[in-house]
Write an enzyme that holds these catalytic residues in place. Structure first.
Site, PDB file in Angstrom:
ATOM      1  N   LYS A 267     -19.707  18.169   3.094  1.00 43.68           N
ATOM      2  CA  LYS A 267     -18.760  18.360   4.183  1.00 43.68           C
ATOM      3  C   LYS A 267     -18.595  17.066   4.980  1.00 43.68           C
ATOM      4  CE  LYS A 267     -16.031  20.336   7.108  1.00 43.68           C
ATOM      5  NZ  LYS A 267     -14.641  20.606   6.716  1.00 43.68           N
TER       6      LYS A 267
ATOM      7  N   SER B  43       0.837  -1.198   0.000  1.00 38.03           N
ATOM      8  CA  SER B  43       0.000   0.000   0.000  1.00 38.03           C
ATOM      9  C   SER B  43       0.876   1.254   0.000  1.00 38.03           C
ATOM     10  CB  SER B  43      -0.952  -0.034   1.197  1.00 38.03           C
ATOM     11  OG  SER B  43      -1.970   0.924   1.055  1.00 38.03           O
TER      12      SER B  43
END
Length: 333
Positions: A217, A165
């Protein structure tokens, strides 16, 4: 006899009082240090001299007296003819990354040091070990390794255990990636997960209010009710990061079949070598030993200083342990 017992008791009590005072001072000093981030310092270790000396000593020990004398003479002549300032340098940086990639701060300082002193064409061996973590942290780590390449240095990333990763995001920047045969490589994907307690709160008649400005948001929430629209937006954000991750890998390793390897899977280095994720199979130790005669090997490491309170506390703990052992071994009756 009672007089000796009284003296012994007094000594033990006095020792306990002294240690208690030192402990209090240590706690106070540690509390003061918490308000101030402790600084660290750079260390430079010349590894090639030690490695050569060890290798030569082993060779000499395995020979008889006559052969040992002959080899010692030839090694001495070789050392004279091969001056250290004529050898190319290899700089070593160790990076063992955690989930939050906090080690990138030390890496930044180590890269600063290497870039300041290395010459064009020098090699930098980054011994990297990480299973990945936060995107922004490992993205910054990759950018730090890019600085080495920008300085016209040959960057070799060596993976002895794992580069997955975010760890592979950093490794991909290198000019050359090498790995131990059973090291774990890959996991080019993005993961985000969080629990949701909305039904539990609802079951216990607990209201949760969340106020935001901006349509997206907050897409998913821990305590509120998640919507399909929020899930879709969150998924789109994850896919966007994944596309950037894939573009990053493809930039440095254009020969890869990026759609084949960017599935989030991981492989052993042997498999990764076949896929093109790794360039060669070897360990960092083997690679260095092959170069101890031809290169100067320098390790750069930034070490964080321990707060004075922590150091005092450690010493006090050790002292109290010794005191307990002393009292246990000298019981008076």
């Amino acid at each position: 006899m009672e007089f000796l017992i009284d003296i012994g008791s007094f000594v033990v009590k006095a020792a306990i009082i002294v240690f208690a005072v030192v402990l209090i001072v240590g706690v106070m000093a540690n509390a003061a240090q918490r308000q101030k981030k402790s600084k660290g310092e750079l260390h430079l270790d010349m590894l090639s001299d030690d490695l050569r000396e060890s290798a030569h000593s082993l060779k000499l020990e395995m020979l008889d007296k006559k052969e040992r004398k002959k080899l010692a003479k030839s090694l001495k002549q070789a050392a004279k003819s091969s001056k250290s300032d004529e050898r190319k340098r290899i700089y070593i940086i160790d990076f063992h990354g955690s989930m939050d990639a906090k080690e990138v701060d030390s890496l930044r300082r180590e890269v600063n040091a290497v870039v300041s002193v290395a010459e064009s064409g020098d090699q930098v061996l980054v011994r990297l070990e990480s299973g990945g973590g936060v995107v922004h942290g490992y993205g910054l780590g990759a950018a730090q390794l890019q600085r080495l390449r920008d300085a016209d240095l040959d960057v070799i990333v060596s993976v002895d255990k794992i580069a997955a990763s975010g760890g592979y995001m950093m490794a991909a920047v290198a000019n050359h990636i090498q790995a131990a045969p059973f090291a774990i490589i890959g996991s080019i994907g993005v993961l985000a997960q969080l629990p949701n307690f909305h039904r539990w709160l609802q079951k216990h008649d607990i209201d949760y209010e969340q106020v935001t400005a901006g349509e997206y948001k907050r897409t998913l929430t821990l305590f509120g009710k998640n919507t399909d629209e929020g899930r879709e937006k969150f998924k789109a954000d994850i896919e966007n990061i994944h596309e950037q991750f894939k573009a990053h890998i493809a930039k440095y390793r254009p020969e890869l079949d990026i759609d084949k390897v960017a599935t989030g899977e991981y492989w052993t280095a042997q498999q990764a070598h076949e896929l093109g994720l790794v360039d060669s199979l070897t360990t960092s130790d083997a690679w260095l030993l092959e170069r101890i005669e031809s290169h100067e090997i320098v390790q750069i490491r930034y070490q964080q200083k321990k707060p004075i309170g922590e150091r005092i506390g450690r010493n006090v703990s050790s002292g109290l342990a010794q005191l307990r052992n002393f009292v246990g071994a000298h019981r008076w009756s």
